[in-house]
Design a protein around this motif. Structure first.
Motif, PDB file in Angstrom:
ATOM      1  N   GLU A 189     -48.915 -28.496 -12.665  1.00 32.67           N
ATOM      2  CA  GLU A 189     -48.464 -28.486 -11.266  1.00 32.67           C
ATOM      3  C   GLU A 189     -48.118 -29.860 -10.716  1.00 32.67           C
ATOM      4  OE1 GLU A 189     -49.845 -24.707  -8.646  1.00 32.67           O
ATOM      5  OE2 GLU A 189     -51.215 -26.402  -8.695  1.00 32.67           O
ATOM      6  N   SER A 190     -48.714 -30.901 -11.239  1.00 31.90           N
ATOM      7  CA  SER A 190     -48.494 -32.226 -10.675  1.00 31.90           C
ATOM      8  C   SER A 190     -47.994 -33.194 -11.722  1.00 31.90           C
ATOM      9  CB  SER A 190     -49.806 -32.762 -10.067  1.00 31.90           C
ATOM     10  OG  SER A 190     -49.623 -34.051  -9.536  1.00 31.90           O
ATOM     11  N   ARG A 191     -46.950 -33.968 -11.371  1.00 31.02           N
ATOM     12  CA  ARG A 191     -46.417 -34.974 -12.278  1.00 31.02           C
ATOM     13  C   ARG A 191     -47.425 -36.092 -12.486  1.00 31.02           C
ATOM     14  NH1 ARG A 191     -41.565 -38.139  -9.518  1.00 31.02           N
ATOM     15  NH2 ARG A 191     -41.951 -39.464 -11.325  1.00 31.02           N
ATOM     16  N   ARG A 192     -47.226 -36.835 -13.524  1.00 34.10           N
ATOM     17  CA  ARG A 192     -48.121 -37.940 -13.853  1.00 34.10           C
ATOM     18  C   ARG A 192     -47.827 -39.127 -12.938  1.00 34.10           C
ATOM     19  NH1 ARG A 192     -47.767 -41.902 -17.964  1.00 34.10           N
ATOM     20  NH2 ARG A 192     -49.802 -42.635 -18.668  1.00 34.10           N
ATOM     21  N   PRO A 193     -48.867 -39.763 -12.381  1.00 33.29           N
ATOM     22  CA  PRO A 193     -48.645 -40.929 -11.517  1.00 33.29           C
ATOM     23  C   PRO A 193     -47.891 -42.032 -12.247  1.00 33.29           C
ATOM     24  CG  PRO A 193     -50.912 -40.161 -11.341  1.00 33.29           C
ATOM     25  CD  PRO A 193     -50.296 -39.415 -12.476  1.00 33.29           C
ATOM     26  N   VAL A 210     -42.170 -26.014 -20.577  1.00 29.26           N
ATOM     27  CA  VAL A 210     -43.215 -26.516 -19.694  1.00 29.26           C
ATOM     28  C   VAL A 210     -42.795 -26.301 -18.241  1.00 29.26           C
ATOM     29  CG1 VAL A 210     -44.509 -28.553 -18.961  1.00 29.26           C
ATOM     30  CG2 VAL A 210     -43.970 -28.219 -21.382  1.00 29.26           C
ATOM     31  N   GLY A 211     -43.639 -25.626 -17.475  1.00 28.36           N
ATOM     32  CA  GLY A 211     -43.365 -25.396 -16.070  1.00 28.36           C
ATOM     33  C   GLY A 211     -44.026 -26.446 -15.197  1.00 28.36           C
ATOM     34  N   GLY A 212     -43.569 -26.520 -13.942  1.00 32.06           N
ATOM     35  CA  GLY A 212     -44.178 -27.461 -13.010  1.00 32.06           C
ATOM     36  C   GLY A 212     -43.555 -28.833 -13.053  1.00 32.06           C
ATOM     37  N   LEU A 213     -43.315 -29.364 -14.233  1.00 28.64           N
ATOM     38  CA  LEU A 213     -42.701 -30.674 -14.398  1.00 28.64           C
ATOM     39  C   LEU A 213     -41.192 -30.507 -14.548  1.00 28.64           C
ATOM     40  CD1 LEU A 213     -45.104 -32.414 -16.948  1.00 28.64           C
ATOM     41  CD2 LEU A 213     -45.117 -32.597 -14.462  1.00 28.64           C
ATOM     42  N   SER A 214     -40.425 -31.220 -13.746  1.00 28.93           N
ATOM     43  CA  SER A 214     -38.976 -31.188 -13.889  1.00 28.93           C
ATOM     44  C   SER A 214     -38.585 -31.867 -15.197  1.00 28.93           C
ATOM     45  CB  SER A 214     -38.313 -31.903 -12.710  1.00 28.93           C
ATOM     46  OG  SER A 214     -38.617 -33.293 -12.747  1.00 28.93           O
ATOM     47  N   THR A 215     -37.331 -31.673 -15.606  1.00 31.29           N
ATOM     48  CA  THR A 215     -36.867 -32.326 -16.830  1.00 31.29           C
ATOM     49  C   THR A 215     -36.961 -33.848 -16.736  1.00 31.29           C
ATOM     50  OG1 THR A 215     -35.371 -30.463 -17.225  1.00 31.29           O
ATOM     51  CG2 THR A 215     -34.982 -32.457 -18.478  1.00 31.29           C
ATOM     52  N   PRO A 216     -36.584 -34.479 -15.612  1.00 33.51           N
ATOM     53  CA  PRO A 216     -36.785 -35.934 -15.501  1.00 33.51           C
ATOM     54  C   PRO A 216     -38.254 -36.331 -15.613  1.00 33.51           C
ATOM     55  CG  PRO A 216     -35.208 -35.195 -13.857  1.00 33.51           C
ATOM     56  CD  PRO A 216     -35.792 -33.956 -14.469  1.00 33.51           C
ATOM     57  N   GLN A 218     -40.524 -34.782 -17.360  1.00 34.56           N
ATOM     58  CA  GLN A 218     -40.863 -34.670 -18.777  1.00 34.56           C
ATOM     59  C   GLN A 218     -40.330 -35.869 -19.550  1.00 34.56           C
ATOM     60  OE1 GLN A 218     -40.021 -30.729 -20.474  1.00 34.56           O
ATOM     61  NE2 GLN A 218     -40.182 -29.832 -18.429  1.00 34.56           N
ATOM     62  N   LEU A 219     -39.137 -36.300 -19.201  1.00 38.91           N
ATOM     63  CA  LEU A 219     -38.569 -37.476 -19.869  1.00 38.91           C
ATOM     64  C   LEU A 219     -39.410 -38.715 -19.593  1.00 38.91           C
ATOM     65  CD1 LEU A 219     -36.370 -38.761 -21.540  1.00 38.91           C
ATOM     66  CD2 LEU A 219     -34.947 -38.950 -19.477  1.00 38.91           C
ATOM     67  N   GLU A 220     -39.969 -38.833 -18.395  1.00 36.41           N
ATOM     68  CA  GLU A 220     -40.848 -39.959 -18.091  1.00 36.41           C
ATOM     69  C   GLU A 220     -42.085 -39.945 -18.985  1.00 36.41           C
ATOM     70  OE1 GLU A 220     -40.474 -42.613 -16.082  1.00 36.41           O
ATOM     71  OE2 GLU A 220     -38.413 -41.891 -15.836  1.00 36.41           O
ATOM     72  N   VAL A 221     -42.615 -38.761 -19.233  1.00 30.62           N
ATOM     73  CA  VAL A 221     -43.764 -38.655 -20.136  1.00 30.62           C
ATOM     74  C   VAL A 221     -43.366 -39.121 -21.533  1.00 30.62           C
ATOM     75  CG1 VAL A 221     -45.353 -37.040 -21.266  1.00 30.62           C
ATOM     76  CG2 VAL A 221     -44.836 -36.775 -18.833  1.00 30.62           C
ATOM     77  N   ILE A 222     -42.204 -38.682 -22.006  1.00 23.94           N
ATOM     78  CA  ILE A 222     -41.740 -39.078 -23.340  1.00 23.94           C
ATOM     79  C   ILE A 222     -41.540 -40.597 -23.407  1.00 23.94           C
ATOM     80  CG2 ILE A 222     -39.897 -38.787 -25.042  1.00 23.94           C
ATOM     81  CD1 ILE A 222     -39.379 -36.020 -23.811  1.00 23.94           C
ATOM     82  N   LYS A 223     -40.991 -41.172 -22.337  1.00 21.21           N
ATOM     83  CA  LYS A 223     -40.759 -42.621 -22.312  1.00 21.21           C
ATOM     84  C   LYS A 223     -42.054 -43.409 -22.451  1.00 21.21           C
ATOM     85  CE  LYS A 223     -38.260 -44.423 -19.137  1.00 21.21           C
ATOM     86  NZ  LYS A 223     -37.706 -44.714 -17.780  1.00 21.21           N
ATOM     87  N   ASP A 224     -43.145 -42.824 -21.994  1.00 18.22           N
ATOM     88  CA  ASP A 224     -44.427 -43.536 -22.018  1.00 18.22           C
ATOM     89  C   ASP A 224     -45.154 -43.391 -23.354  1.00 18.22           C
ATOM     90  OD1 ASP A 224     -44.230 -44.595 -19.492  1.00 18.22           O
ATOM     91  OD2 ASP A 224     -45.189 -42.885 -18.521  1.00 18.22           O
ATOM     92  N   VAL A 241     -27.650 -34.840 -17.220  1.00 20.76           N
ATOM     93  CA  VAL A 241     -28.118 -36.171 -16.849  1.00 20.76           C
ATOM     94  C   VAL A 241     -29.350 -36.564 -17.673  1.00 20.76           C
ATOM     95  CG1 VAL A 241     -29.089 -37.567 -14.986  1.00 20.76           C
ATOM     96  CG2 VAL A 241     -27.185 -36.001 -14.512  1.00 20.76           C
ATOM     97  N   SER A 242     -30.314 -35.675 -17.764  1.00 23.53           N
ATOM     98  CA  SER A 242     -31.530 -35.979 -18.525  1.00 23.53           C
ATOM     99  C   SER A 242     -31.217 -36.130 -20.003  1.00 23.53           C
ATOM    100  CB  SER A 242     -32.565 -34.870 -18.319  1.00 23.53           C
ATOM    101  OG  SER A 242     -33.004 -34.829 -16.980  1.00 23.53           O
TER     102      SER A 242
END
Length: 489
Positions: A189-193, A210-216, A218-224, A241-242
């Motif tokens: 439900e909540s994106r990562r800070p 994966v629900g709750g997290l938008s594609t951008p 999710q990409l931020e998680v992958i970038k980290d 765009v993503s």
């Protein structure tokens, strides 16, 4: 000179035990005291207990589990027995818990509350777990606090889970220590800070629906994940765009160790060429439905020496010659799936080097008047002596091979002895044969030959003959030899 019984040498028995299924291991316990002592750890190493009938032939009681708890290294269960959850397993490393639920809302709520307490207590008693798989519709908040105390946890796999907003901090905190994270049909439900920092140990990441997290997000998680080696990413809401941002990040060298990529449908030919040019080596590519074409194929050549698994199903720009060259140029290839290859291209090409092939899902097509090529193709296939699964299936009647005439007159590989089937007698490891949609004309003699020469054969999918009466006879023969014949498809 005194003779030595080889079967009483512990080292030999340990080697034998690695290749036995659980029912055979259990039988070995009754042979003698020496064998009982040798094989007992293998019997108890991996335990599966469920509310449904146990399929592996070994369903221990809670009392037996307690007695042998020190031998259990892997446990999979959906059982609600209190006695089972009260046990401490000092060497437990892998745990899979499926939380059952009732359809009735009232009773289901009560079962959930009981299960939550059991799961939390069980995890608290077994902090040695390094790999945790959870299958549940929702998770109590306290469970993530409990999981965060599993100091050795390195792999977390969630199926159909729901991470509430108030639980997200604990969830992301757990992820910080992981080397592998898999989210299947899971909602967060909540994106990562943004200030949370990266995932310093993450090597494998799978984000599937994966629900709750938008594609951008999710990409931020992958970038980290700077040390990422294995990425499997599928999003129903993937945007151009993503996708473009992901390709740019790859080109910029954001994941220098990435060598396994599973992304379906979204990537185009030039995208894949950019990714393949940027990475040092790619050993696994699953790109079903993608735009893989000449640009990506040219870029793939640099990875021919190391790639072992390649999935190109429903990639309409991949030609027969491309598949031919892959078979001739990839010595480590173990798994290959694609639309198909023409027999004439195989014959005109060089020798196959993919002698490690275990799973081949590639229809082979013959043009009009090319019946004489059948034995030559069977001879090529006979070189794949490690082959375990061979899938020739095709479900589309028109344009079965991309890049050809819209209405080609093509015939499949003919699994009859008169066409050269006998050349495959050396495929002793073959377990699964799939011929769905290929219009076969095999008879009893071919089925008898198969069960005689392919002793490991377990199942045949698709019709070996187009005539129903023949299939009834074939089914009887194959079932007599413990081969499942699924000719309904």
């Amino acid at each position: 000179m005194a003779t030595v019984d080889a079967l009483k040498i512990p080292e030999i028995n340990l080697l034998i035990a690695r290749y036995l299924e659980r029912p055979h291991l259990v039988a070995c316990l009754s042979v003698c005291k020496t064998w009982h002592q040798t094989f007992l750890p293998f019997v108890w190493k991996r335990i599966i207990i469920g509310t449904s009938r146990f399929v592996e032939g070994f369903s221990p009681s809670p009392e037996a589990m307690k007695q042998h708890r020190g031998l259990v290294q892997e446990l999979q269960t959906d059982d609600l027995q209190l006695a089972l959850y009260a046990i401490h397993y000092p060497n437990l490393r892998t745990l899979q818990l499926t939380r059952p639920f009732e359809l009735d809302a009232e009773s289901g709520s009560q079962v959930y509350r009981q299960t939550d307490k059991l799961v939390e207590a069980f995890l608290s008693r077994n902090p040695s777990v390094t790999k945790l798989t959870l299958r549940c519709k929702s998770s109590p908040r306290t469970i993530w606090g409990t999981i965060s105390h599993l100091a050795g946890l390195r792999e977390l796999i969630l199926h159909e889970s729901f991470i509430k907003r108030e639980d997200s901090d604990d969830f992301w905190s757990v992820c910080m220590q992981l080397e592998c994270l898999e989210l299947h049909d899971t909602t967060v439900e909540s994106r990562r800070p943004l200030s949370a920092g990266n995932f310093p140990r993450m090597r494998k990441l799978m984000l599937s629906s994966v629900g709750g997290l938008s594609t951008p997000d999710q990409l931020e998680v992958i970038k980290d994940c700077p040390l990422l080696k294995d990425l499997q990413w599928y999003s129903k809401t993937m945007t151009a765009v993503s996708k473009n941002m992901f390709v740019l990040h790859v080109a910029a060298g954001l994941w220098p160790y990435l060598e396994r990529l599973h992304m379906m449908n979204i990537l185009g030919d030039s995208d894949l060429a950019t990714i393949l040019d940027a990475q040092q080596q790619m050993t696994f590519l699953w790109l079903s439905g993608s735009g893989f074409g000449p640009l990506a194929f040219q870029a793939l050549r640099r990875h021919f020496g190391v790639i072992s698994e390649l999935g190109l199903a429903d990639c309409v720009n991949v030609t027969s010659v491309m598949f031919r060259d892959i078979l001739c140029s990839c010595p480590r290839m173990e798994f290959l799936v694609g639309q198909g290859v023409l027999a004439k291209d195989i014959v005109e090409g060089g020798p196959w080097v993919c002698r490690s092939m275990r799973d081949l899902g590639l229809p082979i097509w013959f043009g009009a008047g090319e019946e004489s090529l059948q034995p030559k193709i069977f001879q090529r296939l006979s070189e794949l002596v490690l082959l375990e699964q061979f899938d020739m299936s095709v479900f589309q009647e028109d344009d079965p091979m991309p890049g050809l005439d819209p209405m080609p007159d093509l015939d499949p590989l003919d699994f009859r002895l008169q066409s050269g089937l006998g050349a495959l007698s050396g495929l002793k490891r073959l377990r699964v044969l799939t011929v769905s949609g290929t219009r076969q004309s095999a008879d009893i003699k071919e089925a008898a030959w198969m069960v005689s020469n392919w002793r490991d054969l377990e199942v045949i999918h698709g019709r070996l003959n187009e005539i129903d009466d023949y299939n009834d006879k074939l089914e009887g023969l194959l079932l007599y030899h413990n081969v499942f014949y699924d000719w309904s498809i």
